[in-house]
Structure formats: structure tokens, C-alpha cells
Design a protein around this motif. Structure first.
Motif, mmCIF file in Angstrom:
data_model
loop_
_atom_site.group_PDB
_atom_site.id
_atom_site.type_symbol
_atom_site.label_atom_id
_atom_site.label_comp_id
_atom_site.label_asym_id
_atom_site.label_seq_id
_atom_site.Cartn_x
_atom_site.Cartn_y
_atom_site.Cartn_z
ATOM 1 N N ASP A 98 0.824 -1.213 0.000
ATOM 2 C CA ASP A 98 0.000 0.000 0.000
ATOM 3 C C ASP A 98 0.857 1.263 0.000
ATOM 4 O O ASP A 98 0.502 2.274 -0.629
ATOM 5 N N GLN A 101 2.208 1.714 -3.521
ATOM 6 C CA GLN A 101 1.148 2.160 -4.428
ATOM 7 C C GLN A 101 0.906 3.659 -4.260
ATOM 8 O O GLN A 101 0.730 4.382 -5.246
ATOM 9 N N GLU A 133 5.279 -10.468 -2.422
ATOM 10 C CA GLU A 133 4.091 -9.623 -2.362
ATOM 11 C C GLU A 133 4.378 -8.199 -2.839
ATOM 12 O O GLU A 133 3.472 -7.509 -3.334
ATOM 13 N N GLU A 136 4.207 -8.460 -6.643
ATOM 14 C CA GLU A 136 2.837 -8.733 -7.077
ATOM 15 C C GLU A 136 1.995 -7.466 -7.132
ATOM 16 O O GLU A 136 1.128 -7.329 -7.994
ATOM 17 N N ARG A 137 2.227 -6.526 -6.220
ATOM 18 C CA ARG A 137 1.414 -5.311 -6.208
ATOM 19 C C ARG A 137 1.529 -4.527 -7.522
ATOM 20 O O ARG A 137 0.575 -3.878 -7.959
ATOM 21 N N GLU A 139 1.653 -5.687 -10.451
ATOM 22 C CA GLU A 139 0.735 -6.240 -11.448
ATOM 23 C C GLU A 139 -0.636 -5.580 -11.315
ATOM 24 O O GLU A 139 -1.303 -5.299 -12.300
ATOM 25 N N LYS A 140 -1.040 -5.322 -10.088
ATOM 26 C CA LYS A 140 -2.297 -4.618 -9.859
ATOM 27 C C LYS A 140 -2.232 -3.203 -10.438
ATOM 28 O O LYS A 140 -3.198 -2.721 -11.070
ATOM 29 N N LEU A 141 -1.097 -2.539 -10.251
ATOM 30 C CA LEU A 141 -0.931 -1.197 -10.788
ATOM 31 C C LEU A 141 -0.958 -1.195 -12.315
ATOM 32 O O LEU A 141 -1.448 -0.244 -12.937
ATOM 33 N N LYS A 142 -0.436 -2.252 -12.917
ATOM 34 C CA LYS A 142 -0.538 -2.390 -14.376
ATOM 35 C C LYS A 142 -1.998 -2.511 -14.793
ATOM 36 O O LYS A 142 -2.461 -1.851 -15.733
ATOM 37 N N ASP A 143 -2.732 -3.387 -14.105
ATOM 38 C CA ASP A 143 -4.141 -3.603 -14.430
ATOM 39 C C ASP A 143 -4.942 -2.315 -14.286
ATOM 40 O O ASP A 143 -5.920 -2.092 -15.013
ATOM 41 N N GLN A 144 -4.527 -1.465 -13.362
ATOM 42 C CA GLN A 144 -5.214 -0.189 -13.142
ATOM 43 C C GLN A 144 -4.781 0.883 -14.138
ATOM 44 O O GLN A 144 -5.320 1.996 -14.131
ATOM 45 N N ASN A 168 7.812 -10.326 -13.868
ATOM 46 C CA ASN A 168 7.317 -8.998 -14.239
ATOM 47 C C ASN A 168 8.371 -7.902 -14.114
ATOM 48 O O ASN A 168 8.085 -6.733 -14.355
#
Length: 328
Positions: A98, A101, A133, A136-137, A139-144, A168
Motif C-alpha cells: 500500500d 502504491q 508480495e 505482485e502489487r 501487477e495490480k498497478l498495471k491492471d489499473q 514482471n
């Protein structure tokens, strides 16, 4: 300008790009917005299409300057930033998904960009590379849609080897120059196998490889070349590539003797790096427009001969290898 692929990304970037640590003024002096914009615009005018910054460079002013200029240009310019160094104390436990991010989102606000082409962990403690972990975060930022690619900026070869185990991780920013040659061995080979781009930082060993310093050279109080020679503030390897300054001057004197016709050694030092096909780009810094032009004059030189290259490597073996090779 010539361009190379940045590893597994779809970015084709300028061989000589721009690092913006000291883009608004010399290390230790105040930030000048107009000077920063002039430097960045000059680089872009000459074909540079990849600009590296970080959230801690001049407390975010570097990111703001990069964003202003990029948004004012019609060319496609790729922007890379870095995150993590704001964590204080700078320990592995401070690295939380977090937190990282939020750093990325703050960088987007400062630059005014919707997406960062590359975000890089900024020389995190070694333990961070063993925490899936964290990776992995991103990847979430990419998706966003907040980032396009993830990279790391590292201190040690071992950290780079660990980082590229994560699929990644698309690029590694590493110190590599005539006075820091270890990465060309195992790390370059492993990065090439995994199609990981290599971004070379500190290519001029904090200016030592320009050949413009001597034993009487003084640096400003706030300049890391004054206060971090023994690693008092951060990793010693960031300052003069970890080399003792006086010993470095002796090695530079031999480089000068090898190239008596060359008043400025900087383009030769960059030319040496560009011989390695594994390198995607070099990000020399610039605190003036003249520095940008100096770096780009690499293209005005005849090719380095094998004999001259071997002599440059012999200088490294003679003066430097025993002090720095296994440390980083």
C-alpha cells in the motif's frame, strides 16, 4: 541518435537518454525550474526519448519538471520514475504494497501523467527482493493503468540476479562504467537470457570519468561527492563508483595519456559502455545544457579500437578492480 529495445517491454529507447538527479542544478544547490526545462528540452531536441527521474530527486521537483516538458512536446517520450527511498528508516519492513502504491500515485500527480512507462524500486534493502508480495502489487498497478512496466534500480549484482527471477521485472538499472566492470560478467548474461533490459546509471563515475577533476577540486557542502565518499549517507558505490578519489584520479591520468587528443573523456566513457549489446540505454545526468551536448558527442567519435578498449580495461585491472570488483 540510435535506439535499442528495452528488454521485454515494447519500448524502443534512445541509447543515450537522460537521468535527472541533478537536472535543476548541481548536486547540493537549489533547483532551477527554467534550467531543468532547458536541459530536458535540449535532450529531446537531440533525439532523447527516455527520461529517468525519481520521487526523491529534489523532493519531487524533478518529476514535476519532467512532466511539464513531456506534456508540452509532440514527440512520444517515455518516462521512468522510482519509488521507495522516501521510506524512513529505509528498511525492508517499511516496504509495504500500500505504501508503494501511494508513492506511484503521488508520482503520477506530480508529473501530471496518466501512466508511468516504467516504475522502478529505488535501491531497496536486499531483503525486499525476497518478498514476492512487493512485486505482485505492481501487477495490480498495471491492471489499473497506472504503470506500463516494472523495473528495479540496484546496488549489487546479487540483487539484480534475484530481481530478474520475478517475471514482471522488465528492466534493471545498474552502475556500470569503465571503473565498475563486474556487471558485464554473469549479470549481463543472465539478464539477456530473460530478456531484461539494462539501464546503465552513474556511467561517468560521478563525473570522475570526464577527466575534469584534479586533487584540488572542491565540491559543495550538499554535494554527495563531498559528504558520501565513505558511504556516510547512502551506499558508497553511488559516489565515484565506490572508488577512492585520489586513486581514481591516477587511473584517469592514464586514460588521458591513452587519449591525448581528447580534452573531454566523457563521450569515450559512454562509447565504452555502448559496446555491450546487452545495454538498453545509458542515463547520464546533466546539470547544464552543455553536459547534454557533451554526452551526445559520443556520436562524433570514431569507433573505439580493440586495442584502445583493451588498454582501458588494463587501467581498470591495474588501479581499480581489487577495490571495487567484489563489493558491488
Amino acid at each position: 541518435m540510435k535506439y535499442r529495445q528495452l528488454g521485454k517491454t515494447n519500448l524502443k529507447i534512445s541509447e543515450i537518454s537522460l537521468g535527472t538527479w541533478q537536472v535543476g542544478g548541481k548536486w547540493g544547490s537549489g533547483f532551477d525550474d527554467q534550467k531543468a526545462e532547458n536541459i530536458i528540452n535540449t535532450a529531446i531536441d537531440n533525439g532523447v526519448n527516455f527520461i529517468d527521474t525519481a520521487d526523491v530527486y529534489e523532493a519531487g521537483l524533478s518529476e514535476k519538471a519532467v512532466g511539464r516538458v513531456v506534456k508540452s512536446r509532440s514527440e512520444e517520450i517515455f518516462v521512468a520514475s522510482k519509488c521507495g527511498r522516501q521510506i524512513n528508516p529505509h528498511v525492508s519492513e517499511g516496504y509495504q504494497p500500500d505504501v508503494l502504491q501511494k508513492f506511484v500515485e503521488d508520482s503520477l500527480k506530480r508529473t501530471g501523467l496518466e501512466t508511468l512507462d516504467l516504475i522502478q524500486l529505488h535501491c531497496p534493502p536486499t531483503d525486499v527482493y525476497y518478498r514476492p508480495e512487493i512485486f505482485e502489487r505492481f501487477e495490480k498497478l498495471k491492471d489499473q493503468g497506472k504503470i506500463r512496466n516494472l523495473g528495479v534500480s540496484i546496488e549489487k549484482v546479487e540483487e539484480g540476479l534475484k530481481a530478474i527471477e520475478y517475471p514482471n521485472v522488465s528492466s534493471v538499472q545498474i552502475i556500470f562504467n569503465v571503473f565498475r566492470q563486474r556487471p558485464k560478467e554473469l549479470f549481463f548474461k543472465e539478464a539477456a537470457k530473460k530478456d531484461v533490459g539494462i539501464i546503465v546509471r552513474v556511467p561517468l563515475a560521478s563525473g570522475l570519468l570526464t577527466g575534469k577533476f584534479d586533487s584540488s577540486t572542491k565540491f559543495e557542502e550538499g554535494d554527495h561527492r563531498n559528504f558520501n565518499r565513505e558511504g556516510e549517507a547512502f551506499d558508497r558505490g553511488e559516489t565515484f563508483a565506490g572508488l577512492n578519489f585520489e586513486k581514481g584520479l591516477k587511473a584517469v591520468d592514464e586514460l588521458k595519456a591513452l587519449f591525448p587528443e581528447q580534452q573531454n573523456l566523457a563521450p569515450l566513457a559512454l562509447q565504452w559502455i555502448l559496446q555491450f549489446s546487452e545495454v538498453s540505454c545509458i542515463i547520464p545526468g546533466a546539470s547544464s545544457v552543455d553536459h547534454v551536448k557533451s554526452n551526445l558527442s559520443v556520436y562524433d567519435l570514431p569507433p573505439l579500437s580493440q586495442k584502445k578498449t583493451e588498454k582501458m580495461n588494463e587501467i581498470y585491472e591495474k588501479y581499480i578492480k581489487q577495490d571495487v570488483h567484489q563489493r558491488w
